[in-house]
Structure formats: structure tokens, C-alpha cells
Design a protein around this motif. Sequence first.
Motif, PDB file in Angstrom:
ATOM      1  N   ASN A 160       0.837  -1.187   0.000  1.00  0.00           N
ATOM      2  CA  ASN A 160       0.000   0.000   0.000  1.00  0.00           C
ATOM      3  C   ASN A 160       0.875   1.240   0.000  1.00  0.00           C
ATOM      4  O   ASN A 160       2.084   1.174   0.309  1.00  0.00           O
ATOM      5  N   ILE A 161       0.308   2.361  -0.368  1.00  0.00           N
ATOM      6  CA  ILE A 161       0.948   3.671  -0.249  1.00  0.00           C
ATOM      7  C   ILE A 161      -0.080   4.589   0.403  1.00  0.00           C
ATOM      8  O   ILE A 161      -1.126   4.868  -0.183  1.00  0.00           O
ATOM      9  N   TYR A 162       0.187   5.006   1.627  1.00  0.00           N
ATOM     10  CA  TYR A 162      -0.766   5.873   2.312  1.00  0.00           C
ATOM     11  C   TYR A 162      -0.373   7.338   2.099  1.00  0.00           C
ATOM     12  O   TYR A 162       0.791   7.698   2.161  1.00  0.00           O
ATOM     13  N   PHE A 163      -1.363   8.153   1.825  1.00  0.00           N
ATOM     14  CA  PHE A 163      -1.194   9.588   1.600  1.00  0.00           C
ATOM     15  C   PHE A 163      -2.203  10.272   2.508  1.00  0.00           C
ATOM     16  O   PHE A 163      -3.417  10.159   2.294  1.00  0.00           O
ATOM     17  N   ASN A 164      -1.699  10.944   3.533  1.00  0.00           N
ATOM     18  CA  ASN A 164      -2.557  11.538   4.552  1.00  0.00           C
ATOM     19  C   ASN A 164      -2.299  13.038   4.668  1.00  0.00           C
ATOM     20  O   ASN A 164      -1.148  13.481   4.641  1.00  0.00           O
ATOM     21  N   PHE A 165      -3.359  13.807   4.846  1.00  0.00           N
ATOM     22  CA  PHE A 165      -3.222  15.247   5.004  1.00  0.00           C
ATOM     23  C   PHE A 165      -4.550  15.820   5.485  1.00  0.00           C
ATOM     24  O   PHE A 165      -5.614  15.214   5.305  1.00  0.00           O
ATOM     25  N   SER A 166      -4.475  16.996   6.119  1.00  0.00           N
ATOM     26  CA  SER A 166      -5.672  17.742   6.501  1.00  0.00           C
ATOM     27  C   SER A 166      -5.714  19.026   5.697  1.00  0.00           C
ATOM     28  O   SER A 166      -4.675  19.696   5.531  1.00  0.00           O
ATOM     29  N   VAL A 167      -6.890  19.386   5.201  1.00  0.00           N
ATOM     30  CA  VAL A 167      -7.046  20.578   4.365  1.00  0.00           C
ATOM     31  C   VAL A 167      -8.343  21.295   4.726  1.00  0.00           C
ATOM     32  O   VAL A 167      -9.299  20.689   5.206  1.00  0.00           O
ATOM     33  N   GLN A 168      -8.340  22.582   4.468  1.00  0.00           N
ATOM     34  CA  GLN A 168      -9.530  23.399   4.683  1.00  0.00           C
ATOM     35  C   GLN A 168      -9.517  24.535   3.664  1.00  0.00           C
ATOM     36  O   GLN A 168      -8.450  25.085   3.350  1.00  0.00           O
ATOM     37  N   LEU A 169     -10.690  24.871   3.149  1.00  0.00           N
ATOM     38  CA  LEU A 169     -10.831  25.958   2.178  1.00  0.00           C
ATOM     39  C   LEU A 169     -11.732  27.031   2.796  1.00  0.00           C
ATOM     40  O   LEU A 169     -12.939  27.059   2.538  1.00  0.00           O
ATOM     41  N   ALA A 196      -4.209  17.718  -4.309  1.00  0.00           N
ATOM     42  CA  ALA A 196      -3.105  17.049  -3.620  1.00  0.00           C
ATOM     43  C   ALA A 196      -2.590  15.986  -4.575  1.00  0.00           C
ATOM     44  O   ALA A 196      -3.390  15.235  -5.149  1.00  0.00           O
ATOM     45  N   ALA A 197      -1.284  15.908  -4.763  1.00  0.00           N
ATOM     46  CA  ALA A 197      -0.770  15.072  -5.848  1.00  0.00           C
ATOM     47  C   ALA A 197       0.518  14.368  -5.460  1.00  0.00           C
ATOM     48  O   ALA A 197       1.276  14.823  -4.595  1.00  0.00           O
ATOM     49  N   VAL A 198       0.748  13.239  -6.107  1.00  0.00           N
ATOM     50  CA  VAL A 198       2.040  12.563  -6.047  1.00  0.00           C
ATOM     51  C   VAL A 198       2.592  12.482  -7.460  1.00  0.00           C
ATOM     52  O   VAL A 198       1.843  12.487  -8.438  1.00  0.00           O
ATOM     53  N   THR A 199       3.905  12.420  -7.547  1.00  0.00           N
ATOM     54  CA  THR A 199       4.565  12.309  -8.844  1.00  0.00           C
ATOM     55  C   THR A 199       5.363  11.017  -8.871  1.00  0.00           C
ATOM     56  O   THR A 199       5.877  10.563  -7.852  1.00  0.00           O
ATOM     57  N   GLY A 260     -17.805  27.268   5.572  1.00  0.00           N
ATOM     58  CA  GLY A 260     -17.720  26.918   6.971  1.00  0.00           C
ATOM     59  C   GLY A 260     -17.569  25.433   7.222  1.00  0.00           C
ATOM     60  O   GLY A 260     -17.904  24.935   8.292  1.00  0.00           O
ATOM     61  N   GLN A 261     -17.046  24.713   6.236  1.00  0.00           N
ATOM     62  CA  GLN A 261     -16.912  23.260   6.321  1.00  0.00           C
ATOM     63  C   GLN A 261     -15.933  22.837   7.409  1.00  0.00           C
ATOM     64  O   GLN A 261     -16.091  21.791   8.032  1.00  0.00           O
ATOM     65  N   GLY A 262     -14.877  23.603   7.633  1.00  0.00           N
ATOM     66  CA  GLY A 262     -13.844  23.225   8.591  1.00  0.00           C
ATOM     67  C   GLY A 262     -12.824  22.284   7.969  1.00  0.00           C
ATOM     68  O   GLY A 262     -12.782  22.074   6.761  1.00  0.00           O
ATOM     69  N   TRP A 263     -12.005  21.705   8.844  1.00  0.00           N
ATOM     70  CA  TRP A 263     -10.941  20.813   8.379  1.00  0.00           C
ATOM     71  C   TRP A 263     -11.503  19.497   7.849  1.00  0.00           C
ATOM     72  O   TRP A 263     -12.451  18.946   8.410  1.00  0.00           O
ATOM     73  N   VAL A 264     -10.880  18.984   6.786  1.00  0.00           N
ATOM     74  CA  VAL A 264     -11.175  17.650   6.267  1.00  0.00           C
ATOM     75  C   VAL A 264      -9.888  16.839   6.364  1.00  0.00           C
ATOM     76  O   VAL A 264      -8.863  17.214   5.790  1.00  0.00           O
ATOM     77  N   ARG A 265      -9.931  15.743   7.114  1.00  0.00           N
ATOM     78  CA  ARG A 265      -8.775  14.862   7.245  1.00  0.00           C
ATOM     79  C   ARG A 265      -8.892  13.752   6.216  1.00  0.00           C
ATOM     80  O   ARG A 265      -9.866  12.992   6.206  1.00  0.00           O
ATOM     81  N   VAL A 266      -7.905  13.666   5.321  1.00  0.00           N
ATOM     82  CA  VAL A 266      -7.899  12.678   4.240  1.00  0.00           C
ATOM     83  C   VAL A 266      -6.832  11.633   4.536  1.00  0.00           C
ATOM     84  O   VAL A 266      -5.678  11.974   4.814  1.00  0.00           O
ATOM     85  N   GLN A 267      -7.212  10.365   4.484  1.00  0.00           N
ATOM     86  CA  GLN A 267      -6.293   9.245   4.671  1.00  0.00           C
ATOM     87  C   GLN A 267      -6.632   8.191   3.625  1.00  0.00           C
ATOM     88  O   GLN A 267      -7.646   7.503   3.737  1.00  0.00           O
ATOM     89  N   VAL A 268      -5.798   8.085   2.603  1.00  0.00           N
ATOM     90  CA  VAL A 268      -6.118   7.211   1.474  1.00  0.00           C
ATOM     91  C   VAL A 268      -4.940   6.320   1.107  1.00  0.00           C
ATOM     92  O   VAL A 268      -3.776   6.709   1.241  1.00  0.00           O
ATOM     93  N   ASN A 269      -5.262   5.120   0.649  1.00  0.00           N
ATOM     94  CA  ASN A 269      -4.286   4.220   0.054  1.00  0.00           C
ATOM     95  C   ASN A 269      -4.353   4.424  -1.459  1.00  0.00           C
ATOM     96  O   ASN A 269      -5.327   4.027  -2.103  1.00  0.00           O
ATOM     97  N   ILE A 270      -3.337   5.045  -2.022  1.00  0.00           N
ATOM     98  CA  ILE A 270      -3.383   5.388  -3.444  1.00  0.00           C
ATOM     99  C   ILE A 270      -2.765   4.331  -4.347  1.00  0.00           C
ATOM    100  O   ILE A 270      -2.841   4.457  -5.572  1.00  0.00           O
ATOM    101  N   ASN A 316      -0.358  18.637   8.692  1.00  0.00           N
ATOM    102  CA  ASN A 316      -0.026  17.242   9.029  1.00  0.00           C
ATOM    103  C   ASN A 316      -0.043  16.318   7.813  1.00  0.00           C
ATOM    104  O   ASN A 316      -0.841  15.383   7.717  1.00  0.00           O
ATOM    105  N   VAL A 317       0.871  16.589   6.891  1.00  0.00           N
ATOM    106  CA  VAL A 317       1.024  15.804   5.664  1.00  0.00           C
ATOM    107  C   VAL A 317       1.960  14.632   5.924  1.00  0.00           C
ATOM    108  O   VAL A 317       3.025  14.785   6.537  1.00  0.00           O
ATOM    109  N   SER A 318       1.582  13.462   5.482  1.00  0.00           N
ATOM    110  CA  SER A 318       2.469  12.307   5.541  1.00  0.00           C
ATOM    111  C   SER A 318       2.234  11.415   4.343  1.00  0.00           C
ATOM    112  O   SER A 318       1.136  11.373   3.795  1.00  0.00           O
ATOM    113  N   ILE A 319       3.278  10.731   3.931  1.00  0.00           N
ATOM    114  CA  ILE A 319       3.164   9.755   2.851  1.00  0.00           C
ATOM    115  C   ILE A 319       4.177   8.645   3.122  1.00  0.00           C
ATOM    116  O   ILE A 319       5.332   8.899   3.478  1.00  0.00           O
ATOM    117  N   GLY A 320       3.712   7.413   3.019  1.00  0.00           N
ATOM    118  CA  GLY A 320       4.577   6.276   3.288  1.00  0.00           C
ATOM    119  C   GLY A 320       4.050   5.033   2.615  1.00  0.00           C
ATOM    120  O   GLY A 320       3.053   5.055   1.910  1.00  0.00           O
TER     121      GLY A 320
END
Length: 323
Positions: A160-169, A196-199, A260-270, A316-320
Motif C-alpha cells: 500500500n501507499i498511504y497519503f494523509n493530510f488535513s485541508v480546509q478551504l 493534492a498530488a504525487v509524482t 464553513g466546512q472546517g478541516w477535512v482529514r484525508v487518509q487514502v491508500n493510493i 499534518n502531511v504524511s506519505i509512506g
Amino acid sequence: MTVRGRKLGVVLTVVVLLSVIGLSKGALSYLSNDRFGTTFYLAPLQYNGSMEGSIGRPLTSSAYWFLAQWSSPAPLSPTSSIGTGPGPCSLRGADWWSATQSARLCYESSSNSIELAQSGGNDLKCGLEYDFFVSPTAPGYKINTPYNWVTVPAIGVLSNIYFNFSVQLPYRTVNSRCGPLPCGSSQGIDYAYTTAAVTLASPLHQQSLFYQISLSDSRAGLGCGDDPCKSESAWFFTTNPWGINDSIGLFGYPCLSPTGQGWVRVQVNILPRLLNALAEGTKYGMINDPNNWYVNGIYIGGGGNGNFAQTLLISNVSIGANF
């Protein structure tokens, strides 16, 4: 999806990746340091393989992350003034900030967060896309300190490759200057997006791939452009370097909204999506050889065309990977 990634030098510079030998099964992080730090390198407006300086407070001799400001009418520079405290930032605990009429960077150490605000206003030339991204330092840019990127085995041997981050607009506005809203015309268009992207790179085959997760688009649901709220996928480059865009809705997350959505925490296996892109990309001439494709960078931020303004918070960006 419009052309934006071709200028990101971290992808287009093919590097020789060293083989990783004798690894036992486990987890590896692609980042040597997942905290942003007080200093950011600044990439030049046109890629030349080097940085043009840095910005921050306190200003340190090295940085783990850098900013790309492609086509910014008034980019941040090493001589940009620095303000302390939150100032105009949406991050109300910000340590410092720096701004021009086209860009604002805010840094908040307590939450490991940054704020990227951008504006095309009346200054951005119609037909020119202004992108504002943050990326970890990686081969492709020459710096005098260690890169914030670790070579992990090819994606073909990973589970797996996990790509995690929190974002807010917290803010976005788009006005008509280059063309009628929302879809524009042959004369031009006004819009804003975030991603949010990986290369990935295959040094053996001299090929590169941009894999983007679309987080928001001002045209969503209006009959044109990307619709990150839906479950969809589309190619935006069909020659080398290739590019494919998945919506955040494809992973079951809400698209970002300035309501007014607030933070969205994304944790995905890409990893499944990357393998699917390689298989699907063969119709465009890509080599489907996962054992020779490596993740070699990430970028998170936004962009737009014409008269737009938006603010994106990133934390809190992480990728592993596991293998």
C-alpha cells in the motif's frame, strides 16, 4: 483539468534511484521530516533546477519544504517582509506571515499547518494559470542540505501507499474578467481549484506521471471543469509526462467548500489507483511496469485563471508505504 504540472521540476528531472537491498517487510516513510519547519525554499517562476532563496522566521540555513508559484503576478521572494502573529491569516495561531497582492504564506508551528492564499485579481493574464504549491525538497532541485525525501522501493513490490493530510478551504471567490462564468468562452475563463498530488518516475523508461486528487473546483456541478464532489477520473496529459486526475469523491470524502466546512482529514491508500493508472495509460504509450515506477515527490496547493482568490489551509502531511 488544465495544463499545470509540466513545470514542476521535481518530476521532470529524471533521477537515478538506488536499489534498496535486504529490506525486511515493514513500513517506510517517504518524508525524512513531515513537519513544515520555520523556513521554506522558494522555487523560481521558471524551473531551472535551483532555488532562488528562502523565506521564514527564524530563517534557518536549511528547509524541508519549498513553495512553487508558477505564473504568480507578484510572487513571494526572499526579500518579502515578514509579519509576526496571525495578521491577515485564517490560521489565528500563526507565528508569522508574508504577503504580496497575489500570494500569502502563513506558518503555524503549534498545529504544523500552513496557509496558501492566492489571487489572480486584475493582474493575472487571461489564459495563464497561476499555481501555488508546497512540496518537500527532493532531487530535481539543487540544494546544499539533505533532501526531505527517502527512496522507497518501486511500487510493484509495495502492499500500500498511504497519503494523509488535513485541508480546509475557508475562502474562495471567482469573478468574471476573462470570460463568462462559470465555463468561460474561447476568449478565456475564470476559475479556481485545489489539489493534492504525487509524482512518479520510471528512470529505466524515461517516463513520468502526475497523479492528482482533485479537492475542489469552482466549476463543480455547473457543467464544466472537474467535479471533485463526484466519483470520477480523467486524464489531463496523454503524452509523456502523463497526468491523471481522480476526484476526492472517488475515495468517499467530501470536496472542499468555502462554506464553513472546517478541516477535512484525508487518509487514502493510493496504490490501487496508481497501478490502475499504469494499466490504463498503456493506451497512451505508458509502460505498465510497476517494478520500475517510483514515487518521487508530492505537491499540495491550488491554482486558477483570471479573477479569482482563494485560501487553502494544509496540515499534518504524511506519505509512506508498506511492503
